[in-house]
Design a protein around this motif. Structure first.
Motif, PDB file in Angstrom:
ATOM      1  N   ASN A  60       0.849  -1.181   0.000  1.00  0.00           N
ATOM      2  CA  ASN A  60       0.000   0.000   0.000  1.00  0.00           C
ATOM      3  C   ASN A  60       0.889   1.236   0.000  1.00  0.00           C
ATOM      4  N   TYR A  61       0.378   2.310  -0.546  1.00  0.00           N
ATOM      5  CA  TYR A  61       1.200   3.498  -0.732  1.00  0.00           C
ATOM      6  C   TYR A  61       0.422   4.766  -0.393  1.00  0.00           C
ATOM      7  N   ALA A  62       1.154   5.736   0.091  1.00  0.00           N
ATOM      8  CA  ALA A  62       0.579   7.065   0.237  1.00  0.00           C
ATOM      9  C   ALA A  62       0.306   7.627  -1.158  1.00  0.00           C
ATOM     10  N   ASP A  63      -0.702   8.458  -1.265  1.00  0.00           N
ATOM     11  CA  ASP A  63      -1.048   9.021  -2.567  1.00  0.00           C
ATOM     12  C   ASP A  63       0.126   9.773  -3.191  1.00  0.00           C
ATOM     13  N   SER A  64       0.935  10.401  -2.350  1.00  0.00           N
ATOM     14  CA  SER A  64       2.030  11.235  -2.843  1.00  0.00           C
ATOM     15  C   SER A  64       3.137  10.434  -3.523  1.00  0.00           C
ATOM     16  N   VAL A  65       3.155   9.112  -3.318  1.00  0.00           N
ATOM     17  CA  VAL A  65       4.245   8.300  -3.876  1.00  0.00           C
ATOM     18  C   VAL A  65       3.749   7.216  -4.836  1.00  0.00           C
ATOM     19  N   GLN A  83      11.851   0.507  -3.446  1.00  0.00           N
ATOM     20  CA  GLN A  83      12.430   1.063  -4.660  1.00  0.00           C
ATOM     21  C   GLN A  83      11.804   2.422  -4.916  1.00  0.00           C
ATOM     22  N   MET A  84      12.638   3.433  -5.004  1.00  0.00           N
ATOM     23  CA  MET A  84      12.166   4.806  -5.150  1.00  0.00           C
ATOM     24  C   MET A  84      12.631   5.346  -6.488  1.00  0.00           C
ATOM     25  N   ASN A  85      11.705   5.631  -7.367  1.00  0.00           N
ATOM     26  CA  ASN A  85      12.005   6.167  -8.686  1.00  0.00           C
ATOM     27  C   ASN A  85      11.397   7.555  -8.843  1.00  0.00           C
ATOM     28  N   SER A  86      11.870   8.258  -9.836  1.00  0.00           N
ATOM     29  CA  SER A  86      11.340   9.604 -10.145  1.00  0.00           C
ATOM     30  C   SER A  86      11.265  10.462  -8.892  1.00  0.00           C
ATOM     31  N   LEU A  87      12.358  10.486  -8.155  1.00  0.00           N
ATOM     32  CA  LEU A  87      12.368  11.201  -6.884  1.00  0.00           C
ATOM     33  C   LEU A  87      12.197  12.693  -7.077  1.00  0.00           C
ATOM     34  N   LYS A  88      11.516  13.310  -6.115  1.00  0.00           N
ATOM     35  CA  LYS A  88      11.218  14.739  -6.153  1.00  0.00           C
ATOM     36  C   LYS A  88      11.846  15.409  -4.935  1.00  0.00           C
ATOM     37  N   PHE A  89      11.971  16.719  -5.018  1.00  0.00           N
ATOM     38  CA  PHE A  89      12.507  17.475  -3.881  1.00  0.00           C
ATOM     39  C   PHE A  89      11.748  17.134  -2.594  1.00  0.00           C
ATOM     40  N   GLU A  90      10.443  17.015  -2.707  1.00  0.00           N
ATOM     41  CA  GLU A  90       9.622  16.801  -1.514  1.00  0.00           C
ATOM     42  C   GLU A  90       9.750  15.408  -0.926  1.00  0.00           C
ATOM     43  N   ASP A  91      10.510  14.548  -1.565  1.00  0.00           N
ATOM     44  CA  ASP A  91      10.793  13.230  -0.995  1.00  0.00           C
ATOM     45  C   ASP A  91      11.946  13.275   0.009  1.00  0.00           C
ATOM     46  N   THR A  92      12.602  14.423   0.111  1.00  0.00           N
ATOM     47  CA  THR A  92      13.712  14.561   1.041  1.00  0.00           C
ATOM     48  C   THR A  92      13.234  14.388   2.476  1.00  0.00           C
ATOM     49  N   GLY A 120      16.693   4.735  10.780  1.00  0.00           N
ATOM     50  CA  GLY A 120      16.472   5.785   9.800  1.00  0.00           C
ATOM     51  C   GLY A 120      17.626   5.922   8.828  1.00  0.00           C
ATOM     52  N   THR A 121      17.274   6.274   7.601  1.00  0.00           N
ATOM     53  CA  THR A 121      18.280   6.521   6.577  1.00  0.00           C
ATOM     54  C   THR A 121      17.882   7.778   5.821  1.00  0.00           C
ATOM     55  N   GLN A 122      18.839   8.670   5.611  1.00  0.00           N
ATOM     56  CA  GLN A 122      18.574   9.976   5.015  1.00  0.00           C
ATOM     57  C   GLN A 122      18.463   9.871   3.499  1.00  0.00           C
ATOM     58  N   VAL A 123      17.405  10.438   2.949  1.00  0.00           N
ATOM     59  CA  VAL A 123      17.242  10.593   1.508  1.00  0.00           C
ATOM     60  C   VAL A 123      17.186  12.082   1.214  1.00  0.00           C
ATOM     61  N   THR A 124      18.081  12.531   0.363  1.00  0.00           N
ATOM     62  CA  THR A 124      18.140  13.938  -0.010  1.00  0.00           C
ATOM     63  C   THR A 124      18.043  14.056  -1.521  1.00  0.00           C
ATOM     64  N   VAL A 125      17.052  14.811  -1.966  1.00  0.00           N
ATOM     65  CA  VAL A 125      16.868  15.058  -3.393  1.00  0.00           C
ATOM     66  C   VAL A 125      17.187  16.527  -3.647  1.00  0.00           C
ATOM     67  N   SER A 126      18.225  16.772  -4.408  1.00  0.00           N
ATOM     68  CA  SER A 126      18.653  18.145  -4.656  1.00  0.00           C
ATOM     69  C   SER A 126      19.405  18.220  -5.972  1.00  0.00           C
ATOM     70  N   THR A 127      19.521  19.441  -6.480  1.00  0.00           N
ATOM     71  CA  THR A 127      20.268  19.658  -7.737  1.00  0.00           C
ATOM     72  C   THR A 127      21.724  19.892  -7.431  1.00  0.00           C
TER      73      THR A 127
END
Length: 127
Positions: A60-65, A83-92, A120-127
């Motif tokens: 099951n998944y949150a709507d945002s993902v 598995q996390m694909n098409s990551l967005k800034f807001e996934d940080t 916990g494990t840190q996920v950072t989405v940035s340019t």
């Protein structure tokens, strides 16, 4: 029981990561296992869960993902993956895996449904 979360890192928008939640002391297929995340200043929020095999082992998944993330379980390795694909800034966020000791009916998407947490494990989405 111990849960070990790993696989986080820094990626650019659109990138991918695979998080792992390895367990000792419990057989993950006998429990609902979830991923939650917590961004700075925000509450811990549900991301995804995989139900115990006796309840069908469904994800099951949150709507945002939805459509971008996929949860799975390797029974031989006693590990749950996200598995996390098409990551967005807001996934940080810091991503936590949790295990429900109680066999609850319903969606099991509240943090209070889970009794044991990984570090916990840190996920950072940035340019």
């Amino acid at each position: 029981v111990q849960l070990q979360a790993s696989g986080g890192g820094s990626v650019q928008p659109g990138g991918s990561l695979r998080l792992s939640c390895a367990a000792s002391g419990r057989t993950l297929s006998r429990h609902s296992v979830a991923w939650f995340r917590q961004a700075p200043g925000k509450e811990r929020e549900f991301v995804s869960n995989i139900r115990r095999s006796a309840y069908g082992g469904t994800g099951n998944y949150a709507d945002s993902v939805k459509g971008r993330l996929a949860i799975s379980r390797d029974n031989a390795k006693n590990t749950v993956y996200l598995q996390m694909n098409s990551l967005k800034f807001e996934d940080t966020a810091v991503y936590y895996c949790g295990l429900a000791e109680r066999h609850l009916a319903g969606p099991v998407q509240r943090a209070s449904d889970y009794d044991c947490w990984g570090q916990g494990t840190q996920v950072t989405v940035s340019t």
